[in-house]
Design an enzyme around this catalytic site. Sequence first.
Site, PDB file in Angstrom:
ATOM      1  N   ASN A  10       0.869  -1.178   0.000  1.00 40.26           N
ATOM      2  CA  ASN A  10       0.000   0.000   0.000  1.00 40.26           C
ATOM      3  C   ASN A  10       0.904   1.225   0.000  1.00 40.26           C
ATOM      4  O   ASN A  10       1.511   1.549   1.004  1.00 40.26           O
ATOM      5  CB  ASN A  10      -0.885  -0.037   1.263  1.00 40.26           C
ATOM      6  CG  ASN A  10      -1.656   1.255   1.449  1.00 40.26           C
ATOM      7  OD1 ASN A  10      -1.765   2.068   0.538  1.00 40.26           O
ATOM      8  ND2 ASN A  10      -2.194   1.439   2.652  1.00 40.26           N
ATOM      9  N   LYS A  12       0.165   4.279  -0.295  1.00 41.76           N
ATOM     10  CA  LYS A  12      -0.413   5.490   0.312  1.00 41.76           C
ATOM     11  C   LYS A  12      -0.154   6.690  -0.621  1.00 41.76           C
ATOM     12  O   LYS A  12      -0.174   6.514  -1.836  1.00 41.76           O
ATOM     13  CB  LYS A  12       0.148   5.691   1.715  1.00 41.76           C
ATOM     14  CG  LYS A  12      -0.011   4.426   2.574  1.00 41.76           C
ATOM     15  CD  LYS A  12       0.318   4.606   4.010  1.00 41.76           C
ATOM     16  CE  LYS A  12       0.124   3.280   4.740  1.00 41.76           C
ATOM     17  NZ  LYS A  12       0.353   3.398   6.183  1.00 41.76           N
ATOM     18  N   HIS A  95      -9.178   1.239   5.179  1.00 42.40           N
ATOM     19  CA  HIS A  95      -7.883   1.463   5.822  1.00 42.40           C
ATOM     20  C   HIS A  95      -8.056   2.452   6.980  1.00 42.40           C
ATOM     21  O   HIS A  95      -8.856   3.379   6.896  1.00 42.40           O
ATOM     22  CB  HIS A  95      -6.877   2.002   4.799  1.00 42.40           C
ATOM     23  CG  HIS A  95      -5.477   1.998   5.333  1.00 42.40           C
ATOM     24  ND1 HIS A  95      -5.016   2.983   6.173  1.00 42.40           N
ATOM     25  CD2 HIS A  95      -4.470   1.105   5.208  1.00 42.40           C
ATOM     26  CE1 HIS A  95      -3.777   2.694   6.526  1.00 42.40           C
ATOM     27  NE2 HIS A  95      -3.421   1.554   5.951  1.00 42.40           N
ATOM     28  N   GLU A  97      -6.396   4.854   7.865  1.00 43.40           N
ATOM     29  CA  GLU A  97      -6.173   6.263   7.503  1.00 43.40           C
ATOM     30  C   GLU A  97      -7.395   6.843   6.787  1.00 43.40           C
ATOM     31  O   GLU A  97      -7.738   8.008   6.993  1.00 43.40           O
ATOM     32  CB  GLU A  97      -4.896   6.396   6.654  1.00 43.40           C
ATOM     33  CG  GLU A  97      -3.657   6.222   7.530  1.00 43.40           C
ATOM     34  CD  GLU A  97      -2.448   5.630   6.827  1.00 43.40           C
ATOM     35  OE1 GLU A  97      -2.392   5.613   5.594  1.00 43.40           O
ATOM     36  OE2 GLU A  97      -1.529   5.168   7.565  1.00 43.40           O
ATOM     37  N   GLU A 167      -4.972  -4.820  10.919  1.00 45.47           N
ATOM     38  CA  GLU A 167      -3.908  -3.846  11.135  1.00 45.47           C
ATOM     39  C   GLU A 167      -4.171  -3.052  12.406  1.00 45.47           C
ATOM     40  O   GLU A 167      -4.961  -2.097  12.386  1.00 45.47           O
ATOM     41  CB  GLU A 167      -3.853  -2.856   9.966  1.00 45.47           C
ATOM     42  CG  GLU A 167      -3.657  -3.489   8.613  1.00 45.47           C
ATOM     43  CD  GLU A 167      -3.146  -2.479   7.599  1.00 45.47           C
ATOM     44  OE1 GLU A 167      -2.072  -2.705   7.063  1.00 45.47           O
ATOM     45  OE2 GLU A 167      -3.823  -1.458   7.374  1.00 45.47           O
ATOM     46  N   GLY A 173       2.904   2.277  10.686  1.00 42.75           N
ATOM     47  CA  GLY A 173       3.860   3.359  10.468  1.00 42.75           C
ATOM     48  C   GLY A 173       4.630   3.757  11.709  1.00 42.75           C
ATOM     49  O   GLY A 173       5.312   4.774  11.732  1.00 42.75           O
ATOM     50  N   SER A 214       3.784  -2.077  10.334  1.00 43.58           N
ATOM     51  CA  SER A 214       5.244  -2.149  10.506  1.00 43.58           C
ATOM     52  C   SER A 214       5.834  -3.503  10.110  1.00 43.58           C
ATOM     53  O   SER A 214       6.779  -3.979  10.742  1.00 43.58           O
ATOM     54  CB  SER A 214       5.636  -1.776  11.940  1.00 43.58           C
ATOM     55  OG  SER A 214       5.265  -0.444  12.219  1.00 43.58           O
TER      56      SER A 214
HETATM   57  P1  PGA Z   1       3.147   0.259   7.597  1.00 45.13           P
HETATM   58  O1  PGA Z   1       1.675   0.504   7.038  1.00 45.13           O
HETATM   59  O2  PGA Z   1       3.638  -1.017   7.004  1.00 45.13           O
HETATM   60  O3  PGA Z   1       3.929   1.460   7.153  1.00 45.13           O
HETATM   61  O4  PGA Z   1       3.030   0.168   9.099  1.00 45.13           O
HETATM   62  C1  PGA Z   1       0.779  -0.570   6.935  1.00 45.13           C
HETATM   63  C2  PGA Z   1      -0.511  -0.088   6.332  1.00 45.13           C
HETATM   64  O5  PGA Z   1      -0.933   1.031   6.613  1.00 45.13           O
HETATM   65  O6  PGA Z   1      -1.144  -0.827   5.552  1.00 45.13           O
END
Ligand code: PGA
Length: 257
Positions: A10, A12, A95, A97, A167, A173, A214
């Site tokens: 992803n 983003k 997601h 976000e 997640e 992140g 992560s």
């Molecule tokens: P990340 O993000 O691997 O940077 O923690 C995962 C995600 O948001 O799908």
Amino acid sequence: MTRTPIVAGNWKMNKTPPESLQFVRDLLPKIETFGTVEKVVAPTYLSLTAVASALQGSPVKLAAQNGHWEASGAYTSEVSVAMLRDYVSYVIVGHSETRAYLNETDESVNRKAKAVLAKGLGVIIAVGESLEQNDAGQTESFVSGQVRAALDGVPAGDMARVVIAYEPIWAIGTGRSASGELANTIIASAVRDTISDMYGQTVAEAARIQYGGSVKPSNMAEFMSQPDIDGALVGGASLDVNDFASLIEIASRVKGS
Ligand code: PGA
């Protein structure tokens, strides 16, 4: 029951169209031998058509990071699932976000998931609890509720095209991943058991469930070796082509048939 592992990057709000193209051109020769893993990248909308052309005939599939359920209309800034269907294999919905910054709700996640499935595409539905919910011991009930809401009205026959990504928000992140064992426990109890409640054991056993938060080459094997974890939804580490190829290699080594 063997489930094909699925590793999805992803991106983003990262990578311009030329950068996205360069990434997939660099990626393809690195992953040729990892045939048993489903590989997916999710660039921004702006890069989708160019990357779709570059990936034609390749084993890498394309995902959109979101998609509106209405086919067209007065929805400024949105892109519809109907418009995406000729370019992508998957749409990511829910997601954390988009839930946090774009007002995504369980109800809109459900509408989007159904629209994606109705167009014959696969959907990656992201769920996960906040740190406060985790601290309060609400993880299982909250995640189970998100799964139930997202799948409300989804017919059993469409479940083969549903991937759930668990997640935990506190792990996204932050560099602070859940342990493999903890992630597996939640995935088994809050995701797979909920699917089993809704659709029965056969559908639940076939359902693919990713961990996200992560994930990086150094912890990928820990997640992939868990019995209920079928892949990863990856943000940060998916932006580096060598790291992403390495995640696919590890998935293939640990779980590829
Ligand atoms: P990340 O993000 O691997 O940077 O923690 C995962 C995600 O948001 O799908």
